[in-house]
Design an enzyme around this catalytic site. Structure first.
Site, PDB file in Angstrom:
ATOM      1  N   HIS A  18       0.850  -1.200   0.000  1.00 58.38           N
ATOM      2  CA  HIS A  18       0.000   0.000   0.000  1.00 58.38           C
ATOM      3  C   HIS A  18       0.880   1.243   0.000  1.00 58.38           C
ATOM      4  CE1 HIS A  18      -0.398   1.268   4.537  1.00 58.38           C
ATOM      5  NE2 HIS A  18       0.812   0.858   4.277  1.00 58.38           N
ATOM      6  N   CYS A  43       5.658   6.694   4.306  1.00 51.49           N
ATOM      7  CA  CYS A  43       4.511   5.810   4.042  1.00 51.49           C
ATOM      8  C   CYS A  43       3.818   6.192   2.747  1.00 51.49           C
ATOM      9  CB  CYS A  43       3.506   5.868   5.189  1.00 51.49           C
ATOM     10  SG  CYS A  43       4.187   5.258   6.743  1.00 51.49           S
ATOM     11  N   HIS A  51       5.003   0.385  -0.362  1.00 52.14           N
ATOM     12  CA  HIS A  51       5.748  -0.484   0.555  1.00 52.14           C
ATOM     13  C   HIS A  51       4.729  -1.531   1.003  1.00 52.14           C
ATOM     14  CE1 HIS A  51       3.801   2.391   3.194  1.00 52.14           C
ATOM     15  NE2 HIS A  51       3.939   1.537   4.184  1.00 52.14           N
ATOM     16  N   HIS A  82       3.230  -4.700   4.128  1.00 53.04           N
ATOM     17  CA  HIS A  82       3.146  -5.217   5.498  1.00 53.04           C
ATOM     18  C   HIS A  82       2.625  -6.650   5.512  1.00 53.04           C
ATOM     19  CE1 HIS A  82       3.817  -1.270   7.277  1.00 53.04           C
ATOM     20  NE2 HIS A  82       2.909  -0.752   6.476  1.00 53.04           N
ATOM     21  N   ASP A 103      -5.219 -10.590   0.466  1.00 48.93           N
ATOM     22  CA  ASP A 103      -3.885 -11.183   0.553  1.00 48.93           C
ATOM     23  C   ASP A 103      -3.127 -11.066  -0.764  1.00 48.93           C
ATOM     24  OD1 ASP A 103      -1.820 -12.593   1.915  1.00 48.93           O
ATOM     25  OD2 ASP A 103      -2.394 -14.410   0.836  1.00 48.93           O
ATOM     26  N   HIS A 104      -1.862 -10.683  -0.647  1.00 49.42           N
ATOM     27  CA  HIS A 104      -0.976 -10.528  -1.811  1.00 49.42           C
ATOM     28  C   HIS A 104      -1.534  -9.530  -2.830  1.00 49.42           C
ATOM     29  CE1 HIS A 104       1.186 -13.965  -0.149  1.00 49.42           C
ATOM     30  NE2 HIS A 104       2.170 -13.675  -0.943  1.00 49.42           N
ATOM     31  N   GLU A 136      -0.647  -3.533  11.932  1.00 51.70           N
ATOM     32  CA  GLU A 136       0.060  -3.148  10.699  1.00 51.70           C
ATOM     33  C   GLU A 136       1.530  -3.521  10.829  1.00 51.70           C
ATOM     34  OE1 GLU A 136      -0.888   0.489   8.098  1.00 51.70           O
ATOM     35  OE2 GLU A 136       0.786   1.112   9.361  1.00 51.70           O
TER      36      GLU A 136
END
Lengths: 136, 136, 136, 136, 136, 136
Positions: free
Chosen positions: F15, F34, F40, F42, F80-81, F125
């Site tokens: 994100h 950010c 980047h 998480h 996810d992913h 996060e």
């Protein structure tokens, strides 16, 4: 007296598993959803393990401030909040798997660490998947 | 470049520490409350560690999907939600200590893993007691 | 000044999810592999949370030695290394789900704890599944 | 079959990093805030790792009750809730760094452990800093 | 939309449980080995929990940089590597139990936090003992 | 008897924090690193907490298989992913802060969960930053 001192650190980054010389279909076939062209990301947890002789004067293997500064300069400032594929030179031509990221971190720390020390890198890509690399 | 890739897994099972050729009194004397004839149980946490050379084509030591499938078939499907003494053939004649469970898991994974890899098993019986077995 | 003091503990036990008034087929249909007639087991992690006013004389909510002794007598000695279905009176007629185990632990501690305190029980059946019960 | 059995323990203690033959200014220069003359403290987490052959009679490497009793006598009773510099003889003349504490723990356990076993000590000074010592 | 944002931090400190108006014998009787006159110490783990409305412009409850700076100034710089009894003004007359430390941290953060937020402090004295304080 | 059952899950995603109606300079000023335009990522850890009455027939609050299936369909398969900004419809116009991701997860699970249950979402996060949202 030979000892190992370990220091934990972490960084967050985006990546995709991908070879530029393969098309997206082949990348997806080999790397699955980890090859999503829009990237995904991880919180990488790192343990840096340094081995050598205890300094009898201080009782330290290594001054942890020195080790923290090395980790900050070579790993955190270099990789944190980055897109590994797009922004980190080593991964322009190298697939950023956990294995390869551990090798790159090892090379970068080894280059600035006192050569009398041995070095091992443990890198968690997720809480359940991690790798260990000793530079052997 | 030699690396180790680790994958965590877990399973829940009942067991008792017990030798069939000893009576309950001797089992209780040697194994204490772990020998309760009505069984007790654990959440076993497992780390499977595979060592070898990084594949330069993929940047992987081993495709984790292959390793996950092996762990599922050889460990999770075989041991999860089972009574180790009553339902797992190896433990009909072998005391299901953490040590022996680690040895059995090592043998079962080793039998199906590409022989080019070395294998180490870490098995947590509780968060404070665990064993490591390399097949040596 | 109202505060909550928490104390962690753990115990290992075998159980099966099961109603005696259902046959094995129905138990298996509703409870799945958790209904294995040979039992399975868990490492249960427990947090006991006690709320009330800080004692201005000691600065404690409660002397933790008192709380530890209560947890040892009412929970650890009562449940550790036991078969919940066969050896714990409450679960002869009550299905030993995480929810019901938390209720039983709450009732047993509440019965001996100073009534000026509120009590909450958090019980982990596995690292990923847990319940919280306040006695409301 | 060679295996390693690990047992976790912990203790709390106060310490300062300090050499009596240096003045406070030099201690502060080398050891920073860890040299505060009024002491600071840690929750030390310890893993004691014992290696050897599985006993075919019991399926144990070592009876964990024996290992727990050794850890209690040699480490917990000796170091828990102590001021390491003022109350532990070894640290009257030895700087209580994590490295040196690990060496002392290794020596004390090694002295009472069956000599057929190898011994490794892992000592966490904080969740992010830890050391490993094998007595080599 | 009301939400809670949590930020973890930690500090190391020495302390003893002790009332100056009691003699050492009475302090030892009430507080046990926690009253060692030479002090002992802990790694304190802290969670600071701030509640309020999500800012629709940023999608944040609170800019975490602001919260990190508050925690650094009010807690870490104030308590880390300190002897709580000797060096922290609040504990010259207040027994530094986990309960009282949580109250002091709550008061110090509350004094500088935007008053529109509610605040809860969770303080771990050891991995098994912790307290929660909401300022009620 | 009112109880809360909790189930942990996780997903990995990329994100950036970003508002489309601000230019990159303003995004960088407010959101710092950010807001890296290359993204980047998480490892998000999630706890889904469901509250209600224990079903006296089964001893469950809710069949965990039902809850697992909901979490898989509504959260894991959906997030996810993924690149949250580019691939998840809600975040085309909503900044993917931890707060907003928790709200979206709450809305998606709430829409398919039996309305007799209350629902709380805890979203990590990073290991040190997390949020809790109850839909109030």
């Amino acid at each position: 007296m030979r000892i190992t001192a370990h220091r934990k650190a972490h960084f967050n980054a985006a990546h995709r598993l991908y070879r530029a010389d393969w098309d997206d279909a082949k990348n997806m076939q080999i790397f699955g959803k980890c090859s999503n062209p829009n990237f995904h990301g991880h919180n990488y947890d790192l343990t840096v393990s340094v081995s050598g002789e205890i300094d009898p004067e201080t009782g330290f293997l290594i001054d942890l401030k020195i080790l923290k500064d090395i980790i900050k300069a070579e790993v955190e400032d270099y990789l944190d909040h980055k897109n590994l594929n797009l922004e980190v030179p080593e991964f322009k031509t190298l697939n950023p798997t956990a294995e390869n990221i551990a090798v790159v971190i090892h090379q970068k720390i080894k280059a600035v660490l006192d050569p009398k020390f041995d070095l091992e890198i443990t890198l968690y890509e997720t809480p359940r998947n991690f790798v260990t690399y000793k530079g052997e």
